[in-house]
Design an enzyme around this catalytic site. Structure first.
Site, PDB file in Angstrom:
ATOM      1  N   TYR A 188      -9.301  -3.559 -11.561  1.00 21.69           N
ATOM      2  CA  TYR A 188      -9.190  -2.160 -11.150  1.00 21.69           C
ATOM      3  C   TYR A 188      -7.768  -1.633 -11.308  1.00 21.69           C
ATOM      4  O   TYR A 188      -7.568  -0.460 -11.637  1.00 21.69           O
ATOM      5  CB  TYR A 188      -9.704  -1.965  -9.721  1.00 21.69           C
ATOM      6  CG  TYR A 188      -8.815  -2.495  -8.628  1.00 21.69           C
ATOM      7  CD1 TYR A 188      -7.858  -1.685  -8.022  1.00 21.69           C
ATOM      8  CD2 TYR A 188      -8.931  -3.802  -8.167  1.00 21.69           C
ATOM      9  CE1 TYR A 188      -7.046  -2.157  -7.010  1.00 21.69           C
ATOM     10  CE2 TYR A 188      -8.125  -4.297  -7.161  1.00 21.69           C
ATOM     11  CZ  TYR A 188      -7.187  -3.470  -6.586  1.00 21.69           C
ATOM     12  OH  TYR A 188      -6.377  -3.949  -5.592  1.00 21.69           O
ATOM     13  N   CYS A 229       0.818  -1.217   0.000  1.00 16.11           N
ATOM     14  CA  CYS A 229       0.000   0.000   0.000  1.00 16.11           C
ATOM     15  C   CYS A 229       0.850   1.265   0.000  1.00 16.11           C
ATOM     16  O   CYS A 229       0.662   2.149  -0.821  1.00 16.11           O
ATOM     17  CB  CYS A 229      -0.936   0.007   1.206  1.00 16.11           C
ATOM     18  SG  CYS A 229      -1.968   1.481   1.273  1.00 16.11           S
ATOM     19  N   GLU A 256     -26.397  14.989  -4.052  1.00 16.55           N
ATOM     20  CA  GLU A 256     -27.789  15.171  -3.625  1.00 16.55           C
ATOM     21  C   GLU A 256     -28.727  14.214  -4.349  1.00 16.55           C
ATOM     22  O   GLU A 256     -29.807  13.885  -3.848  1.00 16.55           O
ATOM     23  CB  GLU A 256     -28.237  16.622  -3.843  1.00 16.55           C
ATOM     24  CG  GLU A 256     -28.360  17.036  -5.302  1.00 16.55           C
ATOM     25  CD  GLU A 256     -28.794  18.492  -5.447  1.00 16.55           C
ATOM     26  OE1 GLU A 256     -29.958  18.798  -5.105  1.00 16.55           O
ATOM     27  OE2 GLU A 256     -27.970  19.315  -5.887  1.00 16.55           O
ATOM     28  N   CYS A 313      -1.391   1.709  -3.043  1.00 11.73           N
ATOM     29  CA  CYS A 313      -2.393   2.755  -2.821  1.00 11.73           C
ATOM     30  C   CYS A 313      -1.819   4.175  -2.807  1.00 11.73           C
ATOM     31  O   CYS A 313      -2.322   5.061  -3.495  1.00 11.73           O
ATOM     32  CB  CYS A 313      -3.131   2.531  -1.499  1.00 11.73           C
ATOM     33  SG  CYS A 313      -3.516   0.819  -1.121  1.00 11.73           S
ATOM     34  N   GLU A 340      -7.163   1.612 -13.556  1.00 13.42           N
ATOM     35  CA  GLU A 340      -6.613   2.799 -12.900  1.00 13.42           C
ATOM     36  C   GLU A 340      -5.349   3.279 -13.604  1.00 13.42           C
ATOM     37  O   GLU A 340      -5.201   4.478 -13.892  1.00 13.42           O
ATOM     38  CB  GLU A 340      -6.313   2.485 -11.432  1.00 13.42           C
ATOM     39  CG  GLU A 340      -7.564   2.349 -10.578  1.00 13.42           C
ATOM     40  CD  GLU A 340      -7.275   1.913  -9.154  1.00 13.42           C
ATOM     41  OE1 GLU A 340      -8.142   2.116  -8.285  1.00 13.42           O
ATOM     42  OE2 GLU A 340      -6.181   1.355  -8.911  1.00 13.42           O
ATOM     43  N   HIS A 392     -27.557  21.187  -1.778  1.00 13.62           N
ATOM     44  CA  HIS A 392     -27.665  21.688  -3.146  1.00 13.62           C
ATOM     45  C   HIS A 392     -26.778  22.917  -3.338  1.00 13.62           C
ATOM     46  O   HIS A 392     -26.673  23.738  -2.432  1.00 13.62           O
ATOM     47  CB  HIS A 392     -29.129  22.060  -3.431  1.00 13.62           C
ATOM     48  CG  HIS A 392     -29.355  22.557  -4.818  1.00 13.62           C
ATOM     49  ND1 HIS A 392     -29.386  21.723  -5.907  1.00 13.62           N
ATOM     50  CD2 HIS A 392     -29.562  23.823  -5.282  1.00 13.62           C
ATOM     51  CE1 HIS A 392     -29.611  22.448  -6.995  1.00 13.62           C
ATOM     52  NE2 HIS A 392     -29.714  23.726  -6.642  1.00 13.62           N
ATOM     53  N   LYS A 425       0.119   5.285  -6.078  1.00 15.12           N
ATOM     54  CA  LYS A 425      -0.887   5.286  -7.147  1.00 15.12           C
ATOM     55  C   LYS A 425      -1.800   6.498  -7.015  1.00 15.12           C
ATOM     56  O   LYS A 425      -2.080   7.174  -8.008  1.00 15.12           O
ATOM     57  CB  LYS A 425      -1.717   4.001  -7.082  1.00 15.12           C
ATOM     58  CG  LYS A 425      -2.867   3.957  -8.084  1.00 15.12           C
ATOM     59  CD  LYS A 425      -3.837   2.825  -7.752  1.00 15.12           C
ATOM     60  CE  LYS A 425      -4.608   3.118  -6.477  1.00 15.12           C
ATOM     61  NZ  LYS A 425      -5.525   2.018  -6.125  1.00 15.12           N
TER      62      LYS A 425
END
Length: 486
Positions: free
Chosen positions: A179, A44, A474, A49, A183, A469, A52
């Site tokens: 992934y 990681c 939302e 992680c 990525e 908003h 990356k």
């Protein structure tokens, strides 16, 4: 009682192993040692992680000038300086490794920069020649990227190698549809690399919600990534004049250039030492500066002496454990990617904490691996928690609430980007079984949605929540009518 050198010996200095070691030492006063053969921080922090995500941030600046111009800023797009970025990246990774080492030292954990393997269920042998004993041993050695069984596969690189490239290639072929492949396709495209991606399946990101992964695939193609599904590599080798008939990439600079000419025009080529010729299952032949294999990861469990102590491994080499991370050897535990349960850093950390509760605090604790939020850092990102529509409808009748629209920020700039907000709801219980978001910063959004869904929130709970908003998120609380029942 047997006299051991330590109460706990941890094999592996990644996030899970370090957390378990320092908590066991700091909270319980246990005598703890840890061995790591490479860099502290593990996949990681050092080659996953963290670097990356920093590359994701870097790649997202590529369209700042275009968007800024639409908002009235007089901006000119510059070029990406890989050497400058790489220098900053290495400095940051060095700093983080130092943090990990300090955490262990300050907790009283003795560390060994060495490879460790089991001799028996209470003994480890270090590559330094030393032998150490412990009442309890924890294996937290993580996983590693694998290469396909293909002639000349050594010419390509794997995900670990990306961060060590001396120069960025002009063109790259990425093999895989998970992934990691997706990525890096988005990252490298954002950094100015011509990206082609082959995936043998019908659609990328297998296992994720079909609607969400379909939108990501569409967005990747619109951004200029040459994504070819139903396609795989069948042959590869060093490019030569014999491959002058292969389809050239943009880095060839002149259509019809031979592979040798392409290498000259590209300047310094890939980390593999030269351009690579590739033949695919569709019969096309092309030349790329670099080929990246992102075709899966295997647990780091080879040559660890597991057989000697009767520890069972699975088909991919994963260490088989029970709900409390215990192996078949009662004094040996395993956590994280080496067990191939849920291969995410926060899960490994959670498993490490549960291990300490179980083995050192007389509080047997099993980790709940259900409803774990996660993110895929493509462009746009995907955040997901719970069941996909496809998985949910196999279990029970569900309602699907879904909307897709152009977000305000980029729509104003005339860009065609689209986002997706989706809820999968049980007809019987009204619980939200799954939430899937494809949008900028989807990872940030899904963390908060994950809390509500983990608590068992119903669709009506979402409906009662007042919208913020104007935001993209939302829409999660304003979808009142199901698009379909499945």
């Amino acid at each position: 009682m047997a006299d051991y050198d330590y109460d706990l010996f941890v094999i592996g200095g990644g996030s899970g192993g370090v957390r378990a070691a320092r908590v066991a030492a700091g909270d319980t006063g246990a005598r703890v040692a840890l061995a790591e053969e490479d860099r502290y921080g593990g996949t990681c922090v050092i080659r996953g992680c963290v670097p990356k995500k920093l590359m994701v941030f870097a790649s997202e600046f590529s369209d700042v000038a275009e968007v800024g111009s639409a908002y009235g800023w007089n901006m000119t797009a510059g070029s990406f300086d890989w050497q400058s970025f790489r220098g900053h990246l290495n400095t940051e990774l060095d700093r983080l490794e130092g943090v990990y080492r300090s955490l262990l030292k300050n907790s009283g954990v003795e560390t060994f920069d060495a490879r460790a393997k089991l001799v028996d269920k209470h003994t480890v042998a270090l590559s330094t020649g030393e032998t150490k004993t412990a009442k309890t041993i924890l294996i937290a050695t993580g996983g590693r990227p694998v290469r396909p069984d293909l002639p000349n596969a050594h010419l390509g690189i794997v995900s670990d190698d990306i961060f060590h490239l001396e120069t960025l290639p002009k063109s790259i072929l990425i093999i895989g549809g998970g992934y990691i492949a997706c990525e890096f396709a988005c990252i490298l495209h954002g950094l100015g690399v011509e990206v082609t991606q082959y995936y043998r399946g019908a659609q990328i990101l297998r296992g994720f919600d079909d609607e969400a992964r379909g939108l990501i695939a569409e967005s990747m193609r619109e951004r200029g990534i040459d994504l070819a599904t139903g396609t795989n590599i069948v042959e590869m080798g060093p490019a030569s004049d014999d491959h002058s008939g292969a389809t050239p990439t943009a880095s060839d600079a002149a259509m019809g250039a031979s592979a040798a000419q392409a290498a000259d025009l590209a300047g310094e080529s890939s980390a593999t030492g030269g351009p690579i010729w590739v033949k695919s299952t569709n019969g096309h032949e092309r030349v790329f500066d670099t080929v990246l294999f992102a075709t899966g990861r295997d647990p780091n469990s080879t040559d660890m002496g597991l057989d000697a102590v009767g520890i069972e491994t699975g088909r991919r080499g994963e260490i088989v454990v029970d709900a409390y991370s215990r192996t078949a050897a009662d004094s040996v535990y395993a956590i994280g990617d080496v067990t191939n349960r849920v291969n995410l850093t926060p899960v490994a950390i959670r498993e490490g904490m549960a291990f300490v509760e179980t083995a050192f605090k007389d509080n047997p604790t099993a980790v709940d691996h259900e409803l774990i939020p996660s993110a895929v850092f493509t462009q746009p990102e995907m955040g997901t928690v719970g069941l996909s529509e496809e998985a949910a409808r196999e279990q029970e009748e569900v309602e699907i609430y879904c909307t897709s629209f152009r977000p305000m920020r980029t729509a104003f700039a005339g860009q065609s980007d689209r986002v997706l907000m989706k809820l999968v709801v049980s007809v019987a219980s009204r619980k939200v079984l799954g939430c899937h978001i494809v949008a900028p910063n989807a990872g940030e959004m899904i963390q908060l949605a994950g809390i509500a869904i983990k608590m068992g929130a119903t669709k009506e709970d979402f409906d009662r929540t007042v919208a913020v908003h104007p935001t993209m998120s939302e829409e999660i609380v304003t979808m009142k009518t199901p698009m379909r029942t499945a």
